[in-house]
Enzyme design. Structure first.
Site, short mmCIF file in Angstrom:
data_model
loop_
_atom_site.label_atom_id
_atom_site.label_comp_id
_atom_site.label_asym_id
_atom_site.label_seq_id
_atom_site.Cartn_x
_atom_site.Cartn_y
_atom_site.Cartn_z
N GLY A 3 5.73 -0.72 150.73
CA GLY A 3 5.08 0.25 151.62
C GLY A 3 6.00 1.08 152.50
N PHE B 1 -9.11 1.86 156.22
CA PHE B 1 -8.11 1.62 155.18
C PHE B 1 -7.44 2.93 154.80
CE2 PHE B 1 -6.08 0.47 151.27
CZ PHE B 1 -5.62 -0.79 151.56
N LYS C 66 -2.51 -1.04 163.48
CA LYS C 66 -3.97 -1.17 163.67
C LYS C 66 -4.19 -2.32 164.65
CE LYS C 66 -5.51 -0.36 158.92
NZ LYS C 66 -6.17 -1.07 157.79
N GLU D 223 8.69 -1.27 158.85
CA GLU D 223 7.43 -1.63 158.18
C GLU D 223 6.49 -0.42 158.12
OE1 GLU D 223 5.87 -3.14 156.11
OE2 GLU D 223 5.11 -5.05 156.83
N ASP D 224 5.62 -0.43 157.13
CA ASP D 224 4.66 0.67 157.00
C ASP D 224 3.50 0.55 158.00
OD1 ASP D 224 3.60 -1.59 155.72
OD2 ASP D 224 2.93 -0.53 153.93
N ASP E 252 -0.50 1.77 149.80
CA ASP E 252 -1.24 1.76 148.54
C ASP E 252 -2.63 1.17 148.65
OD1 ASP E 252 -0.19 -0.95 148.97
OD2 ASP E 252 -1.02 -1.36 146.99
N ASP F 71 -1.02 -4.95 160.52
CA ASP F 71 -2.46 -5.14 160.41
C ASP F 71 -2.83 -6.43 161.16
OD1 ASP F 71 -5.01 -4.43 159.28
OD2 ASP F 71 -4.69 -5.87 157.67
N ARG G 17 0.50 5.71 146.65
CA ARG G 17 1.68 5.68 147.52
C ARG G 17 2.37 7.04 147.59
NH1 ARG G 17 3.01 0.21 148.49
NH2 ARG G 17 2.64 -1.22 146.76
P1 IMP Z 1 -0.44 -8.07 157.92
O1 IMP Z 1 -0.04 -7.37 159.21
O2 IMP Z 1 0.29 -9.34 157.67
O3 IMP Z 1 -1.93 -8.25 157.84
O4 IMP Z 1 -0.08 -7.19 156.68
C1 IMP Z 1 0.32 -5.92 156.74
C2 IMP Z 1 0.43 -5.44 155.31
O5 IMP Z 1 -0.88 -5.25 154.75
C3 IMP Z 1 1.09 -4.08 155.31
O6 IMP Z 1 2.48 -4.17 155.16
C4 IMP Z 1 0.41 -3.39 154.15
O7 IMP Z 1 1.11 -3.67 152.96
C5 IMP Z 1 -0.96 -4.03 154.07
N1 IMP Z 1 -2.00 -3.16 154.72
C6 IMP Z 1 -2.67 -3.40 155.86
N2 IMP Z 1 -3.52 -2.42 156.16
C7 IMP Z 1 -3.39 -1.50 155.17
C8 IMP Z 1 -4.01 -0.21 154.91
O8 IMP Z 1 -4.87 0.31 155.66
N3 IMP Z 1 -3.61 0.41 153.78
C9 IMP Z 1 -2.69 -0.10 152.93
N4 IMP Z 1 -2.07 -1.28 153.13
C10 IMP Z 1 -2.43 -1.98 154.24
MG MG Z 2 3.61 -4.09 153.40
#
Ligand code: IMP
Ligand code: MG
Length: 183
Positions: free
Chosen positions: A48, A156, A135, A103-104, A163, A107, A169
């Site tokens: 990402g 989302f 987020k 990081e992208d 992606d 979440d 992407r």
């Molecule tokens: P978390 O913070 O461990 O829940 O995971 C974050 C990862 O979930 C990110 O690096 C993304 O790869 C993926 N992710 C979370 N939200 C989105 C979204 O809205 N679109 C695409 N990927 C997302």
């Molecule tokens: Mg990711």
């Protein structure tokens, strides 16, 4: 007929110009923060962060090493939050290094929480986080990125590296995915 990529997008949330403007600003802050440090390693989290990492790094003027990692956080609760499943590891030793994770999107925060612990256990001198998107409403574990491009609502999003099922992407902007695509 093959669908146009833009047909899956409900609305553009952040356009190309706004992304580039913000990335330049973040790079400026990073240049300043690391100006007197000599052991900087930027770690892009695959896949990402590739576009963000590429554009950000072009505006970074300090000496640094570019690394990539592919990780996923363990879903089950039998693993402590300090564990992260490493799919592709670093090529270099990061002990004593000033690490900047790129990081992208943050979440739930689980991935970064676990990765941060892992890198500190390996002896990184410092672990900072820059994320393009955040987020905050979705957070399940406590993690606050040190720098963030845009805080976004709980929708989302795809594009600019992000992606849905490995697709979209390559869109040059951040867009909200049409619900009909995943519902
Ligand atoms: P978390 O913070 O461990 O829940 O995971 C974050 C990862 O979930 C990110 O690096 C993304 O790869 C993926 N992710 C979370 N939200 C989105 C979204 O809205 N679109 C695409 N990927 C997302
Ligand atoms: Mg990711």
């Amino acid at each position: 007929m093959k669908t146009d990529l833009t047909d899956v997008i409900d609305k553009v949330l952040i356009d190309e110009k706004s992304l580039q403007k913000k990335i330049k600003k973040l790079a400026g802050q990073i240049n300043e923060y690391y100006s007197d440090k000599d052991n900087v390693t930027m770690i892009g989290i695959l896949k990402g962060s590739v576009m963000f990492m590429a554009d950000l790094s072009k505006h970074i003027h300090i000496d640094m090493v570019m690394e990539f990692m592919d990780v996923s956080s363990y879903e089950d609760s039998t693993h402590s939050s300090g564990n992260v499943k490493i799919i592709k590891d670093l090529d270099t030793d990061i002990s004593g290094k000033e690490v900047l994770i790129v990081e992208d999107i943050v979440d739930t925060g689980r991935t970064l929480h676990a990765l941060r612990e892992t890198l500190l256990k390996r002896g990184a001198a410092e672990v900072k986080i820059v994320t393009l998107l955040d987020k905050p409403e979705r957070r399940e574990v406590e993690i606050k990125p040190d720098r963030c491009g845009f805080k976004i609502p709980n929708e989302f999003v795809v594009g600019f590296g992000l992606d849905y099922q490995q697709k979209y992407r390559n869109l040059p902007y951040i867009g909200v995915l049409k619900r009909s695509v995943y519902e």
